[in-house]
Scaffold this motif. Structure first.
Motif, PDB file in Angstrom:
ATOM      1  N   ASP A 206      58.863  79.020  65.506  1.00  0.00           N
ATOM      2  CA  ASP A 206      60.263  78.851  65.973  1.00  0.00           C
ATOM      3  C   ASP A 206      60.318  76.830  66.123  1.00  0.00           C
ATOM      4  N   LYS A 207      60.165  76.202  64.945  1.00  0.00           N
ATOM      5  CA  LYS A 207      59.817  74.887  64.391  1.00  0.00           C
ATOM      6  C   LYS A 207      60.865  73.640  65.864  1.00  0.00           C
ATOM      7  N   LYS A 208      62.042  74.199  65.934  1.00  0.00           N
ATOM      8  CA  LYS A 208      63.170  73.464  66.372  1.00  0.00           C
ATOM      9  C   LYS A 208      62.197  73.740  67.908  1.00  0.00           C
ATOM     10  N   ASP A 209      62.103  75.048  69.397  1.00  0.00           N
ATOM     11  CA  ASP A 209      61.286  75.413  70.040  1.00  0.00           C
ATOM     12  C   ASP A 209      59.339  75.172  70.625  1.00  0.00           C
ATOM     13  N   GLU A 210      59.639  74.935  68.679  1.00  0.00           N
ATOM     14  CA  GLU A 210      57.758  74.602  68.861  1.00  0.00           C
ATOM     15  C   GLU A 210      56.914  76.420  69.371  1.00  0.00           C
TER      16      GLU A 210
ATOM     17  N   LYS B 150      74.824  86.307  68.402  1.00  0.00           N
ATOM     18  CA  LYS B 150      73.472  85.953  67.477  1.00  0.00           C
ATOM     19  C   LYS B 150      73.106  86.091  66.453  1.00  0.00           C
TER      20      LYS B 150
ATOM     21  N   GLU C  26      64.229  85.079  71.011  1.00  0.00           N
ATOM     22  CA  GLU C  26      64.952  84.671  72.050  1.00  0.00           C
ATOM     23  C   GLU C  26      65.322  85.082  73.738  1.00  0.00           C
TER      24      GLU C  26
ATOM     25  N   LYS D 189      62.527  83.065  75.488  1.00  0.00           N
ATOM     26  CA  LYS D 189      63.554  81.651  75.855  1.00  0.00           C
ATOM     27  C   LYS D 189      63.883  81.721  77.128  1.00  0.00           C
TER      28      LYS D 189
ATOM     29  N   ASP E  57      52.968  78.298  72.828  1.00  0.00           N
ATOM     30  CA  ASP E  57      54.009  77.558  73.641  1.00  0.00           C
ATOM     31  C   ASP E  57      53.283  76.552  72.949  1.00  0.00           C
TER      32      ASP E  57
ATOM     33  N   LYS F   6      54.415  72.858  72.719  1.00  0.00           N
ATOM     34  CA  LYS F   6      54.463  72.623  73.548  1.00  0.00           C
ATOM     35  C   LYS F   6      54.168  71.881  74.997  1.00  0.00           C
TER      36      LYS F   6
ATOM     37  N   TYR G 110      51.411  73.688  60.393  1.00  0.00           N
ATOM     38  CA  TYR G 110      52.033  73.064  61.042  1.00  0.00           C
ATOM     39  C   TYR G 110      50.952  71.563  61.512  1.00  0.00           C
TER      40      TYR G 110
END
Length: 657
Positions: free
Chosen positions: A65-69, A92, A103, A106, A126, A128, A655
């Motif tokens: 998931d590139k958005k939330d890394e 969804k 999901e 998250k 995760d 981040k 990445y």
């Protein structure tokens, strides 16, 4: 079903992380031969060898998931994933298990694990937070191992991938040798190798800032009840109760796009599964069995009767002593642990037959004995307690003959007197919370002579102390039957039957096992049934037998529990020539101080004498198989390191952070 592996690392300490993760994944490609893929960043790499069963076109992983890394890998099946999508994400576009897990994580963080039902090992990283999460299913159906230092953390479905990462030989664990000789398996986080651990069933682990933390997210519902006649929370059993519960479990697990087969052992557990699958699908199903050349182990007559009854497409594999000897080393390569018997070998060959006939999924009756009280040890426990009230009774110990009438030593009056003496040693201590298993564990005192006795001093007491710490508080208010259940589930079921004889043997050939008797809802419901309903006097699995008495032949319903066995140590010896592995093993003992070489030399002489070897006892067999499996473990593990560089047919996703 898949194989997963990965590592957190410091880029300055690892020259070529992409090559490393590809090598690790290639070693477990047998678990998922359909497609391999890796994700790699300068903090974390992971890979999945995928066995395509559900959402074949859309379930590619690792999923990033590139958005939330967040990177997620998943080995297993989530049987309620469609219900969870409908419950939490109705608007969804989520079609796969892997996306549902992402999901849900998250949305709920680690508590997402409480929502899912199935058999799984999951890794979530995760980016981040630079934080790794590992999760394992409630019964430990799917394996997950790890090893770590301050600068890295490595995990994998199989130990061989961890060897590959560190690229160094790691010794087999002497504690594992002793545990297997006493408990028939390891317990808690211990594996067969020093400083390599398994994540315990029903647990999750977090690796962050060079440290790990673990937590149990699940407690077996067996603990919640105590067989108290005054407890009104117990289920009042009605007609077809158990049939309906098993059907529900099966309907959840008939899951995927590739069809299925069913094992058929000849016993009641697998017969019921095959019968219900036939009734549910209204089709002829494929069934698979093991036959033995040696009539002492063969159950083919019962297998054929059930196959004829349900009109299945039945196939079997006939196992000889040579098959055991010739495939033992390769079996150890896949089990990655010390074995106390050869029974996993036929299961390895059987899963190959399943694969060769085009199947990726097979149903099995494993778990029924633990959940529904089908093992001899449950009845033996009651006999011993009854006998302990009148130790001088000549009639009470005769009940053991009735229970073990299929074992030759219980038929021979001279041997039976020796057996009685062995039982008498542990007869008085009926208030001991481990009373049910003291007879089994006490055999360690005899097997111990085959090992380095200086190094193994105090091991028995150490295990008892560990178990006291683990269970004394939790067992305080439990009945004898439920204590026995827990010990069987958390030792032999998890670490041997579901692993060495289960997942590791089927996934060696890219075949996924399904275990309806271990369905979450089924187990929770059955735990609310009193033990006396499951085991009436000495009638094992009484509830199961009565429930299906009108649906299966009497000879299947009333057939006594016969432990699945295979030819043991004598399989490696013959009048003409001993198997080549024996000479290798004996040479290796010269430099292995874990074993008493003289004791093994005498044992081998005994095996070579065909006039004596038919009288080899259980403890001698156990010691020999443990010793031989240790040799095979160390021999195989040398192949998991210093791997040559080559081109890998693996999709790579990079990445940069």
């Amino acid at each position: 079903m898949c194989g997963i592996t990965g590592f957190c690392y410091e880029s300055k300490n690892l020259e070529n992380p992409i090559l490393k993760i590809c090598q690790m994944l290639d070693l477990i490609n047998h678990r998922g031969p359909d497609k391999s893929k890796v994700f790699c960043s300068n903090l974390y790499c992971s890979g999945t060898a995928r066995l395509e069963i559900e959402n074949i076109k859309e379930g590619s992983q690792p999923y990033f998931d590139k958005k939330d890394e967040i990177v997620i890998n998943f080995n297993g099946e989530i049987f309620n994933y469609k219900r969870l999508i409908k419950k939490y994400f109705p608007n969804k576009d989520i079609k796969t298990e892997i996306l549902l897990l992402l999901e849900l994580f998250k949305k709920k963080n680690v508590s997402f694990i409480d929502e899912i039902e199935g058999q799984f090992a999951i890794s979530i990283f995760d980016i981040k937070e630079n934080k790794l999460y590992l999760f394992r299913d409630r019964f430990g159906i799917r394996p997950l191992f790890y090893k770590y230092t301050k600068s890295n953390f490595v995990f994998a479905s199989e130990i061989k991938s961890i060897f590959s990462f560190y690229n160094e030989f790691i010794n087999t664990s002497f504690q594992s040798i002793l545990n297997t000789s006493m408990l028939w398996t390891n317990y808690e986080k211990l594996s067969a190798f020093d400083n390599i651990y398994q994540l315990e069933p029903g647990s999750y682990l977090i690796f962050h800032n060079g440290k790990i933390s673990k937590k149990k997210y699940w407690k077996n519902s067996i603990y919640k009840f105590n067989d108290n006649d005054n407890d009104k929370s117990y289920i009042n059993i009605k007609k077809n109760f158990l049939i309906d519960q098993l059907k529900k479990a099966l309907l959840k697990q008939i899951h995927g796009e590739v069809g299925f087969a069913s094992y058929l052992s000849g016993g009641i557990d697998s017969s019921i599964i095959a019968l219900l699958l036939t009734n549910i699908t209204k089709e002829k199903i494929d069934t698979f069995s093991v036959e033995f050349e040696n009539n002492e182990y063969d159950e083919s007559n019962s297998q054929k009767k059930v196959s004829k009854l349900i009109n299945s497409n039945h196939r079997s594999i006939r196992i000889s002593k040579d098959d055991i000897a010739n495939n033992f080393e390769n079996t150890i390569n896949h089990s990655e642990t010390h074995l106390f018997r050869t029974a996993p070998v036929p299961m390895y060959l059987l899963s190959k037959l399943v694969k060769d006939n085009g199947h990726k999924v097979v149903f099995t009756g494993e778990g029924a004995d633990e959940i529904l009280l089908g093992y001899d040890i449950f009845a033996e426990n009651r006999i011993r307690r009854f006998w302990s009230r009148d130790k001088k009774s000549k009639l009470r110990p005769q009940l053991l003959k009735k229970l073990y009438r299929y074992l030759p030593q219980f038929k021979n009056s001279r041997y039976f007197e020796m057996i009685k003496d062995f039982y008498l040693k542990n007869l008085d201590d009926s208030k001991n919370i481990f009373y049910s298993h003291l007879v089994r564990w006490d055999q360690f005192q005899s097997i111990n002579k085959f090992f380095n006795q200086d190094k193994s001093k105090g091991h028995y007491n150490k295990v008892i102390k560990d178990f006291d710490n683990l269970y004394s508080e939790k067992f305080r208010n439990l009945s004898f039957d439920r204590r026995t259940q827990i010990l069987e589930i958390e030792t032999l079921l998890t670490n041997y039957l579901l692993s060495s004889q289960g997942d590791r043997m089927s996934m060696a050939n890219g075949v996924e096992g399904r275990y309806p008797y271990l369905d979450d809802d089924f187990c929770n419901t059955i735990s609310q049934v009193q033990s006396k309903s499951k085991l009436s006097n000495l009638k094992l699995k009484n509830l199961l037998r009565d429930s299906f008495s009108e649906l299966l032949p009497k000879e299947v319903i009333n057939r006594p529990k016969i432990a699945y066995q295979a030819p043991e140590a004598t399989a490696f010896f013959s009048e003409k020539k001993n198997h080549s592995i024996i000479d290798e093993f004996m040479d290796d003992l010269k430099q292995n101080d874990n074993f008493n070489r003289e004791a093994f030399e005498n044992l081998v002489l005994k095996f070579k004498d065909v006039n004596i070897n038919q009288r080899i006892g259980f403890r001698e067999n156990t010691a020999f198989i443990i010793g031989l499996s240790d040799f095979c473990l160390r021999k195989n593990s040398k192949k998991w390191i210093h791997l040559p560089k080559k081109q890998y047919d693996i999709e790579i996703q990079k990445y940069n952070i």
